[in-house]
Each structure stands twice: as structure tokens, then as C-alpha cells.
Design an enzyme around this catalytic site. Structure first.
Site, PDB file in Angstrom:
ATOM      1  N   SER A   1      24.767  29.161  32.181  1.00 27.26           N
ATOM      2  CA  SER A   1      25.149  30.314  31.377  1.00 27.26           C
ATOM      3  C   SER A   1      24.510  30.257  29.991  1.00 27.26           C
ATOM      4  O   SER A   1      24.770  29.341  29.204  1.00 27.26           O
ATOM      5  CB  SER A   1      26.672  30.370  31.239  1.00 27.26           C
ATOM      6  OG  SER A   1      27.044  31.440  30.391  1.00 27.26           O
TER       7      SER A   1
ATOM      8  N   HIS B   1      22.308  32.729  34.123  1.00 25.75           N
ATOM      9  CA  HIS B   1      23.431  33.641  33.976  1.00 25.75           C
ATOM     10  C   HIS B   1      23.489  34.173  32.551  1.00 25.75           C
ATOM     11  O   HIS B   1      23.426  33.404  31.586  1.00 25.75           O
ATOM     12  CB  HIS B   1      24.737  32.909  34.310  1.00 25.75           C
ATOM     13  CG  HIS B   1      25.921  33.810  34.467  1.00 25.75           C
ATOM     14  ND1 HIS B   1      26.157  34.536  35.621  1.00 25.75           N
ATOM     15  CD2 HIS B   1      26.939  34.111  33.625  1.00 25.75           C
ATOM     16  CE1 HIS B   1      27.269  35.225  35.480  1.00 25.75           C
ATOM     17  NE2 HIS B   1      27.761  35.005  34.266  1.00 25.75           N
TER      18      HIS B   1
ATOM     19  N   ASP C   1      25.743  36.671  30.048  1.00 22.66           N
ATOM     20  CA  ASP C   1      26.981  37.417  29.834  1.00 22.66           C
ATOM     21  C   ASP C   1      26.818  38.415  28.697  1.00 22.66           C
ATOM     22  O   ASP C   1      26.642  38.024  27.540  1.00 22.66           O
ATOM     23  CB  ASP C   1      28.127  36.462  29.496  1.00 22.66           C
ATOM     24  CG  ASP C   1      28.558  35.617  30.684  1.00 22.66           C
ATOM     25  OD1 ASP C   1      28.769  36.200  31.765  1.00 22.66           O
ATOM     26  OD2 ASP C   1      28.670  34.392  30.537  1.00 22.66           O
TER      27      ASP C   1
ATOM     28  N   MET D   1      28.718  41.090  26.488  1.00 26.91           N
ATOM     29  CA  MET D   1      30.085  41.452  26.108  1.00 26.91           C
ATOM     30  C   MET D   1      30.063  42.511  25.015  1.00 26.91           C
ATOM     31  O   MET D   1      29.223  42.456  24.111  1.00 26.91           O
ATOM     32  CB  MET D   1      30.831  40.219  25.589  1.00 26.91           C
ATOM     33  CG  MET D   1      30.825  39.037  26.531  1.00 26.91           C
ATOM     34  SD  MET D   1      31.726  37.638  25.808  1.00 26.91           S
ATOM     35  CE  MET D   1      31.279  36.348  26.953  1.00 26.91           C
TER      36      MET D   1
ATOM     37  N   HIS E   1      25.606  39.574  33.928  1.00 30.05           N
ATOM     38  CA  HIS E   1      27.028  39.878  34.116  1.00 30.05           C
ATOM     39  C   HIS E   1      27.482  40.765  32.963  1.00 30.05           C
ATOM     40  O   HIS E   1      27.556  40.313  31.819  1.00 30.05           O
ATOM     41  CB  HIS E   1      27.799  38.556  34.159  1.00 30.05           C
ATOM     42  CG  HIS E   1      29.280  38.695  34.222  1.00 30.05           C
ATOM     43  ND1 HIS E   1      30.138  37.657  33.911  1.00 30.05           N
ATOM     44  CD2 HIS E   1      30.087  39.733  34.569  1.00 30.05           C
ATOM     45  CE1 HIS E   1      31.383  38.049  34.056  1.00 30.05           C
ATOM     46  NE2 HIS E   1      31.384  39.313  34.447  1.00 30.05           N
TER      47      HIS E   1
ATOM     48  N   MET F   1      30.199  42.417  30.987  1.00 26.55           N
ATOM     49  CA  MET F   1      31.628  42.467  30.668  1.00 26.55           C
ATOM     50  C   MET F   1      31.821  43.596  29.661  1.00 26.55           C
ATOM     51  O   MET F   1      32.147  43.368  28.488  1.00 26.55           O
ATOM     52  CB  MET F   1      32.088  41.143  30.060  1.00 26.55           C
ATOM     53  CG  MET F   1      31.860  39.937  30.935  1.00 26.55           C
ATOM     54  SD  MET F   1      32.610  38.463  30.175  1.00 26.55           S
ATOM     55  CE  MET F   1      31.726  37.177  31.021  1.00 26.55           C
TER      56      MET F   1
ATOM     57  N   MET G   1      36.144  35.046  38.376  1.00 30.30           N
ATOM     58  CA  MET G   1      36.318  34.472  37.048  1.00 30.30           C
ATOM     59  C   MET G   1      37.436  33.425  37.104  1.00 30.30           C
ATOM     60  O   MET G   1      38.570  33.748  37.456  1.00 30.30           O
ATOM     61  CB  MET G   1      36.674  35.560  36.034  1.00 30.30           C
ATOM     62  CG  MET G   1      35.560  36.567  35.768  1.00 30.30           C
ATOM     63  SD  MET G   1      34.049  35.804  35.129  1.00 30.30           S
ATOM     64  CE  MET G   1      34.649  35.059  33.599  1.00 30.30           C
TER      65      MET G   1
ATOM     66  N   ASP H   1      32.643  31.452  37.754  1.00 35.38           N
ATOM     67  CA  ASP H   1      32.281  31.283  36.353  1.00 35.38           C
ATOM     68  C   ASP H   1      33.514  30.909  35.542  1.00 35.38           C
ATOM     69  O   ASP H   1      34.519  31.622  35.553  1.00 35.38           O
ATOM     70  CB  ASP H   1      31.685  32.600  35.822  1.00 35.38           C
ATOM     71  CG  ASP H   1      31.195  32.477  34.384  1.00 35.38           C
ATOM     72  OD1 ASP H   1      31.236  31.370  33.815  1.00 35.38           O
ATOM     73  OD2 ASP H   1      30.766  33.504  33.832  1.00 35.38           O
TER      74      ASP H   1
ATOM     75  N   GLY I   1      34.822  27.036  33.341  1.00 39.24           N
ATOM     76  CA  GLY I   1      35.355  25.694  33.527  1.00 39.24           C
ATOM     77  C   GLY I   1      34.703  24.905  34.645  1.00 39.24           C
ATOM     78  O   GLY I   1      35.319  23.993  35.209  1.00 39.24           O
TER      79      GLY I   1
END
Length: 216
Positions: A8, A33, A35, A37, A66, A68, A137, A175, A177
Site C-alpha cells: 500500500s 495498492h 488508496d 481518500m 481503491h 474511498m 476491509m 486490506d 493490519g
């Protein structure tokens, strides 16, 4: 299929993105990956299309984008032009999900659907055949480094059963942890793609860490 690894970018060193991309290119990572946002759908703002475009020129790995954000259907063409291989939108943010997935395919990308931790797998029954990827998630979206939600294993098992019973070819991505303790259990439960941020980029040897995830 062998486990795919999608580091990520959110956890990368943004002062040295060129160096980070060289590491990714030299590693066994399958995808990168990204993200996006908006501060509305999730309580954080990350980066947008200029960063995706810049990274796409330097990164040799397929971009796993991705979104969001609210109204992701408004940004399908921009995402495609920025160089995305996969465009994943949230079930919770997509009022006309079937239409959105078809539009993503029409733009030349693979289409993914993400589920927040509190959204049950059952909502996917009517669109599972339209998706190439389902992103589970395992933390609440918005920030990296959050505590892993244990119910994720159960959701992956349920999703695997739905994919099998429906005849879908969707792969399962997780995705949040993902590290040395959770990753083996996620793969055992049925995960196909592991997204990992801090565990990869903050490790002493990121390439070795990616290699270890690939062996699962």
C-alpha cells in the site's frame, strides 16, 4: 492461485517516491495498492490523480486503485487515464453498483468492490458475477496502522463460499493490519491478495518482507 501481494502506497516515503518505486519494481510485489481518500466517505484525505499518474510512469507493477470516495462513478475515466489496472469502489458509496462495475469494465479496467468491516458479505449476492475482485476491509477505512478486526476471517470464509456457489471468478483481497501474524491466517481462510502498508514499507528490508508474504 499463488498469494498476490499489493503493497500500500499510503505507507511509503512520499519524499522519496522514486526510490520507493524502484524498490517495488525490484521486488516480488504483484500490484501496487493506491488508496484515494476524499475526507467525506472516510475521515482522511490522501492523494489524487496527479500522484497516480506520476507513479504509473515509474512503477512497472499494475496499479490497484481503491477509491474511498463518494460518487466514485464520476471518476472512472480519470482513473483509467491515470493508468489503473484495477478500480475498486465501495459498496457503501455506490448507489447503482452494477452500472458502475459495467462502466469500469467498459473503460478497460478490472472492477473491484470493497466492503467496510460492518457490511455483511450477503450484500454481494446480486453483483458477485460482475466483480473481478472483492476487497474485505479488515480495519475501518481512512487511516493506516489500525488494529486488525478478528471477524475478518469469518467474512473471508463466507465470501469464498459465495464465490464458489455462484460460479464467480472474483479474487479476494484483504486490506488492514496485514502482517506476519495475520497474513497466514488470512490466506488459510481464503484470501488471494494481501494488501500491506506499514508492515512492508516500514520494515528493515521491504523486499524480503514482500518475499515472505509471497510464500504464504
Amino acid at each position: 492461485m499463488n498469494t498476490l501481494v499489493s503493497p500500500s502506497l499510503l505507507s511509503a516515503n512520499f519524499l522519496d517516491l522514486k526510490g520507493e518505486m524502484e524498490m517495488i519494481n525490484e521486488s516480488e510485489a504483484d500490484w501496487l495498492h493506491m488508496d484515494v481518500m476524499d475526507g467525506v466517505f472516510v475521515p482522511n484525505i490522501s492523494f489524487g490523480f496527479p500522484v497516480i499518474q506520476a507513479v504509473s510512469k515509474a512503477c512497472k507493477k499494475p496499479l490497484d486503485v481503491h477509491l474511498m470516495i463518494v460518487h466514485p462513478e464520476n471518476y472512472i475515466e480519470q482513473t483509467a487515464k491515470a493508468g489503473a489496472m484495477m478500480m475498486t469502489v465501495h459498496y457503501e458509496a455506490s448507489l447503482h453498483l452494477n452500472r458502475t462495475l459495467n462502466a469500469i469494465h467498459a473503460a478497460g479496467m478490472k472492477a473491484g468492490v470493497a466492503l467496510n468491516p460492518s457490511t455483511p458479505v450477503s450484500v454481494l449476492e446480486d453483483i458477485i458475477l460482475d466483480a473481478d475482485l472483492i476487497l474485505i476491509m479488515s480495519v475501518n477505512p481512512g487511516f493506516s496502522g489500525q488494529k486488525f478486526i478478528e471477524n475478518t476471517y469469518k467474512k473471508i470464509t463466507q465470501l469464498k463460499q459465495l464465490i464458489k456457489s455462484s460460479g464467480s471468478h472474483a479474487v479476494i483481497e484483504v486490506d488492514g493490519g496485514v502482517q506476519n501474524e495475520t497474513a497466514p491466517k488470512l490466506v488459510e481462510a481464503g484470501a488471494d491478495v494481501l494488501v500491506s502498508g506499514n508492515y512492508v514499507f516500514k520494515s528493515a528490508d521491504p523486499k524480503a518482507t514482500i518475499h515472505s508474504l509471497k510464500q504464504l
